[in-house]
Enzyme design. Structure first.
Site, PDB file in Angstrom:
ATOM      1  N   GLY A 270     -25.855  31.719  35.861  1.00 53.40           N
ATOM      2  CA  GLY A 270     -25.838  32.584  36.774  1.00 53.40           C
ATOM      3  C   GLY A 270     -24.359  32.849  37.060  1.00 53.40           C
ATOM      4  O   GLY A 270     -23.938  33.813  37.940  1.00 53.40           O
ATOM      5  N   GLU A 312     -26.940  26.485  32.254  1.00 53.75           N
ATOM      6  CA  GLU A 312     -28.145  27.343  31.401  1.00 53.75           C
ATOM      7  C   GLU A 312     -27.294  28.754  31.456  1.00 53.75           C
ATOM      8  O   GLU A 312     -27.983  29.714  32.153  1.00 53.75           O
ATOM      9  CB  GLU A 312     -29.321  27.351  31.814  1.00 53.75           C
ATOM     10  CG  GLU A 312     -30.047  26.352  31.768  1.00 53.75           C
ATOM     11  CD  GLU A 312     -31.523  26.451  32.635  1.00 53.75           C
ATOM     12  OE1 GLU A 312     -32.273  25.584  32.311  1.00 53.75           O
ATOM     13  OE2 GLU A 312     -31.780  27.424  33.210  1.00 53.75           O
ATOM     14  N   GLY A 314     -26.160  32.341  30.363  1.00 50.71           N
ATOM     15  CA  GLY A 314     -26.720  33.572  29.633  1.00 50.71           C
ATOM     16  C   GLY A 314     -25.705  34.469  29.301  1.00 50.71           C
ATOM     17  O   GLY A 314     -24.919  34.780  28.365  1.00 50.71           O
ATOM     18  N   ARG A 383     -30.443  48.309  33.473  1.00 48.85           N
ATOM     19  CA  ARG A 383     -29.804  47.593  34.643  1.00 48.85           C
ATOM     20  C   ARG A 383     -29.135  48.583  35.790  1.00 48.85           C
ATOM     21  O   ARG A 383     -29.291  48.171  37.064  1.00 48.85           O
ATOM     22  CB  ARG A 383     -28.419  46.556  34.211  1.00 48.85           C
ATOM     23  CG  ARG A 383     -29.156  45.446  33.436  1.00 48.85           C
ATOM     24  CD  ARG A 383     -28.032  44.516  32.870  1.00 48.85           C
ATOM     25  NE  ARG A 383     -27.528  43.690  34.089  1.00 48.85           N
ATOM     26  CZ  ARG A 383     -26.319  43.861  34.863  1.00 48.85           C
ATOM     27  NH1 ARG A 383     -25.685  44.861  34.185  1.00 48.85           N
ATOM     28  NH2 ARG A 383     -26.067  43.420  35.806  1.00 48.85           N
ATOM     29  N   TYR A 387     -30.867  47.520  39.229  1.00 50.26           N
ATOM     30  CA  TYR A 387     -30.004  46.567  40.221  1.00 50.26           C
ATOM     31  C   TYR A 387     -28.757  47.488  40.749  1.00 50.26           C
ATOM     32  O   TYR A 387     -27.951  46.980  41.293  1.00 50.26           O
ATOM     33  CB  TYR A 387     -29.310  45.249  39.570  1.00 50.26           C
ATOM     34  CG  TYR A 387     -30.219  44.653  38.701  1.00 50.26           C
ATOM     35  CD1 TYR A 387     -31.256  44.094  39.206  1.00 50.26           C
ATOM     36  CD2 TYR A 387     -29.710  44.265  37.107  1.00 50.26           C
ATOM     37  CE1 TYR A 387     -32.161  43.157  38.335  1.00 50.26           C
ATOM     38  CE2 TYR A 387     -30.585  43.206  36.651  1.00 50.26           C
ATOM     39  CZ  TYR A 387     -31.689  42.929  37.095  1.00 50.26           C
ATOM     40  OH  TYR A 387     -32.405  42.027  36.065  1.00 50.26           O
ATOM     41  N   CYS A 413     -36.570  61.248  31.528  1.00 49.19           N
ATOM     42  CA  CYS A 413     -37.107  62.049  32.714  1.00 49.19           C
ATOM     43  C   CYS A 413     -37.220  61.540  34.196  1.00 49.19           C
ATOM     44  O   CYS A 413     -37.991  61.202  34.744  1.00 49.19           O
ATOM     45  CB  CYS A 413     -38.341  62.692  32.574  1.00 49.19           C
ATOM     46  SG  CYS A 413     -38.300  63.608  30.891  1.00 49.19           S
ATOM     47  N   GLU A 414     -35.743  60.806  34.545  1.00 47.62           N
ATOM     48  CA  GLU A 414     -35.775  60.267  36.069  1.00 47.62           C
ATOM     49  C   GLU A 414     -34.310  60.660  36.248  1.00 47.62           C
ATOM     50  O   GLU A 414     -33.250  60.453  35.681  1.00 47.62           O
ATOM     51  CB  GLU A 414     -35.640  58.726  35.798  1.00 47.62           C
ATOM     52  CG  GLU A 414     -37.060  58.187  35.407  1.00 47.62           C
ATOM     53  CD  GLU A 414     -37.930  57.825  36.441  1.00 47.62           C
ATOM     54  OE1 GLU A 414     -37.712  57.743  37.364  1.00 47.62           O
ATOM     55  OE2 GLU A 414     -39.234  57.957  35.982  1.00 47.62           O
ATOM     56  N   TYR A 443     -28.891  41.327  28.973  1.00 53.07           N
ATOM     57  CA  TYR A 443     -29.903  41.972  29.640  1.00 53.07           C
ATOM     58  C   TYR A 443     -30.025  43.352  29.587  1.00 53.07           C
ATOM     59  O   TYR A 443     -30.090  44.199  30.486  1.00 53.07           O
ATOM     60  CB  TYR A 443     -29.601  41.625  31.189  1.00 53.07           C
ATOM     61  CG  TYR A 443     -29.862  40.379  31.384  1.00 53.07           C
ATOM     62  CD1 TYR A 443     -30.856  39.407  31.541  1.00 53.07           C
ATOM     63  CD2 TYR A 443     -28.581  39.226  31.673  1.00 53.07           C
ATOM     64  CE1 TYR A 443     -31.131  37.994  31.653  1.00 53.07           C
ATOM     65  CE2 TYR A 443     -28.628  38.001  32.114  1.00 53.07           C
ATOM     66  CZ  TYR A 443     -29.787  37.450  31.929  1.00 53.07           C
ATOM     67  OH  TYR A 443     -29.812  36.228  32.121  1.00 53.07           O
TER      68      TYR A 443
HETATM   69  C1  LIG Z   1     -33.774  29.575  35.048  1.00 50.50           C
HETATM   70  C2  LIG Z   1     -32.550  30.436  34.584  1.00 50.50           C
HETATM   71  N1  LIG Z   1     -31.634  29.815  33.943  1.00 50.50           N
HETATM   72  C3  LIG Z   1     -30.549  30.660  33.553  1.00 50.50           C
HETATM   73  C4  LIG Z   1     -30.608  31.970  33.847  1.00 50.50           C
HETATM   74  C5  LIG Z   1     -29.430  32.755  32.998  1.00 50.50           C
HETATM   75  O1  LIG Z   1     -28.650  33.499  33.992  1.00 50.50           O
HETATM   76  P1  LIG Z   1     -27.151  34.122  33.479  1.00 50.50           P
HETATM   77  O2  LIG Z   1     -27.726  34.843  32.368  1.00 50.50           O
HETATM   78  O3  LIG Z   1     -26.865  34.805  34.624  1.00 50.50           O
HETATM   79  O4  LIG Z   1     -26.214  33.057  33.231  1.00 50.50           O
HETATM   80  C6  LIG Z   1     -31.495  32.669  34.351  1.00 50.50           C
HETATM   81  C7  LIG Z   1     -31.652  33.879  34.543  1.00 50.50           C
HETATM   82  O5  LIG Z   1     -31.831  34.610  35.435  1.00 50.50           O
HETATM   83  C8  LIG Z   1     -32.630  31.930  34.835  1.00 50.50           C
HETATM   84  O6  LIG Z   1     -33.707  32.583  35.441  1.00 50.50           O
END
Ligand SMILES: Cc1ncc(COP(=O)(O)O)c(C=O)c1O
Length: 494
Positions: A270, A312, A314, A383, A387, A413-414, A443
């Protein structure tokens, strides 16, 4: 030319509307001697010639370097407190077989959250034991497949999943390692749709029910309890949310240690990245140090062993390493009458019909926003519509022309089909120019759609002056391939 009153307070009038701020663009992004944008040693115009536009471009070395940096930061910080750290790459951010393989090569594990992501990671050659499997609504088939291939850990998202995964593991004759996803109740400051640990949402098991869930897991002979998991949301800049979640989790972790082994703790991902000059992301080394300090202190206070840690991320790994290239089409200046000049930083007030202006006051001011259309839009980057996400854009060529406040919009078309809500672009922007949008590595491709029957663009990886396709783009034939009513062509024009 100067500041446009329609610009939001965060957007400064640029001294150089062609400048590439390093923290927003891929590591290899540069301007050639001719002033053209190049990534991975290839110019934007070369890429557009070879692959067309829109085009997702990924700086391969940058992704790999960012992955290694996160792994090193966490290994070092947690080694110092006497334990190990495992980094899972959150595949939802951007997953292709080759991206999965890059992560494995960088010694990262991979987190998947559907049967589709699982299939891609496996097809990329990732060792199933290095996979984590998430999801708040896993189907029986997905659970059975994950167990069958030997996924390293399954993250249980609800009480009912305890029995469902236990049954699948028992039927397969294996003991499945599982974590329990906890909703820590932390209100991370991010967009509502990106917050995943507020009380009123779908993910995880409430903190107060964690012990009950762990007891249920421990009672199942076909399950091995690995530990708790928490992920509070995405694109978060405020470190305090991570600290608070870690503290809350450590309380429950300690309670569980009193009744049995809890070897690991997963603190999720996150971490925010810089999409614009106004953002300021923290370094992974700082996140790692902060989390290690909290875990070490909490364990010392409670007299419990320090668990192995998993994270984790991403977006942090792939987001800044990607850009999207577009061709510019229609350009439309739109002039708006303003009641009040935006001198208070609160933004302008637009005049509306029937508004009476005070008689002797200066009447209205006008301001122009230039709508710059590109050949993609919300189908390749959802995105902004989803958001209200902000981005940075630059023309591929450099220009000294005075900057004009622009809104980069797509071809869908938005009216919400916006790619970059507010950006100053050189005033000589014209049809046929190439435009690059920064930090689209996470994303964007993964959230892409075929809205308006627009094919999803190809993804190319660039490195050392070469570009190769990671995923080919969708053609009209691809779009028609699944439609069962196609009438065979009968003559010219068909
Ligand atoms: C369970 C979980 N882990 C990891 C992530 C990765 O988040 P980010 O890409 O913001 O690091 C997400 C994304 O929402 C998630 O739902």
């Amino acid at each position: 030319m100067s500041e446009n009153p329609l610009a939001p307070p965060r957007l400064r009038f640029p001294t150089d509307a062609s400048a590439l701020t390093a923290r927003i663009w891929p590591a290899s992004a540069t301007r050639t001697d001719d002033g053209e944008l190049a990534v991975g040693g290839i110019t934007a115009s070369d890429l557009a010639r070879q692959f067309g536009t829109p085009l997702y471009v990924v700086d391969e070395r940058d992704v790999q370097a960012r992955a290694v940096r996160v792994r090193t930061a966490f290994s070092d910080a947690f080694r110092r407190i006497g334990t190990r750290a495992h980094v899972y790459y959150a595949g939802k951010a951007f997953l292709t077989t080759q991206v999965a393989a890059w992560m494995a090569a960088a010694d990262l594990r991979v987190d998947v959250c559907t049967g589709g992501e699982l299939a891609v990671a496996l097809a990329g050659g990732v060792d199933p034991g290095m996979l984590g499997f998430h999801g708040n609504d896993k189907s029986d088939a997905e659970i059975a497949r994950a167990v069958e291939v030997g996924v390293g850990t399954i993250v249980l998202d609800s009480h009912e999943e305890v029995q469902r995964v236990a049954r699948a593991a028992a039927e397969a004759g294996v003991v499945q390692r599982v974590r329990i996803r906890i909703n820590s109740g932390v209100h991370a400051s991010t967009h509502e749709y990106l917050a995943t640990a507020r009380e009123d949402q779908k993910f995880g098991i409430p903190l107060t029910e964690a012990e009950e869930a762990a007891a249920a897991v421990r009672a199942e002979p076909s399950l091995a309890f690995v530990g708790l998991h928490s992920h509070i949301g995405s694109q978060i800049f405020d470190e305090s949310g991570f600290r608070e979640a870690a503290r809350r989790l450590m309380d429950v972790h300690a309670a569980l240690v009193a009744t049995g082994p809890v070897p690991e703790l997963n603190l999720g991902g996150g971490w925010g990245i810089d999409y614009t000059e106004a953002d300021s992301a923290f370094a992974p080394e700082d996140v790692a140090e902060a989390l290690a300090a909290i875990v070490a202190e909490a364990c010392a206070e409670r007299g419990i062993p320090v668990p192995e840690i998993a994270v984790e991320p991403g977006r942090y790994i792939v987001g800044p390493a990607g850009i999207t290239l577009y061709s510019i089409g229609t350009i439309k200046p739109v002039t708006l009458e303003l009641d009040v000049p935006a001198s208070d930083g609160a933004g302008p007030v637009l005049a509306t019909e029937g508004d009476a202006l005070p008689a002797d006051e200066p009447t209205s001011h006008a301001a122009t926003r230039t709508y710059v259309s590109v050949d993609g839009g919300m189908s390749d980057n959802a995105r902004p519509a989803l958001y209200g996400a902000d981005y940075t854009a630059r023309l591929a060529r450099s220009s000294d022309a005075p900057a004009v406040l622009s809104r980069v919009v797509g071809k869908h078309c938005e009216s919400g089909d916006v790619v970059v809500q507010d950006e100053y672009l050189p005033g000589d922007v014209h049809r046929g120019d190439l435009l690059a949008v920064a930090a689209t590595g996470a994303y964007c491709w993964s959230l892409a759609s075929n809205y308006n029957h627009v094919g999803r663009p190809p993804v190319v990886a660039v490195a050392d002056g070469t570009a190769r396709i990671l995923v080919r783009g969708e053609s009209i034939d691809d779009l028609l391939a699944r439609d069962t009513g196609v009438v065979p062509a009968t003559g010219p024009g068909r």
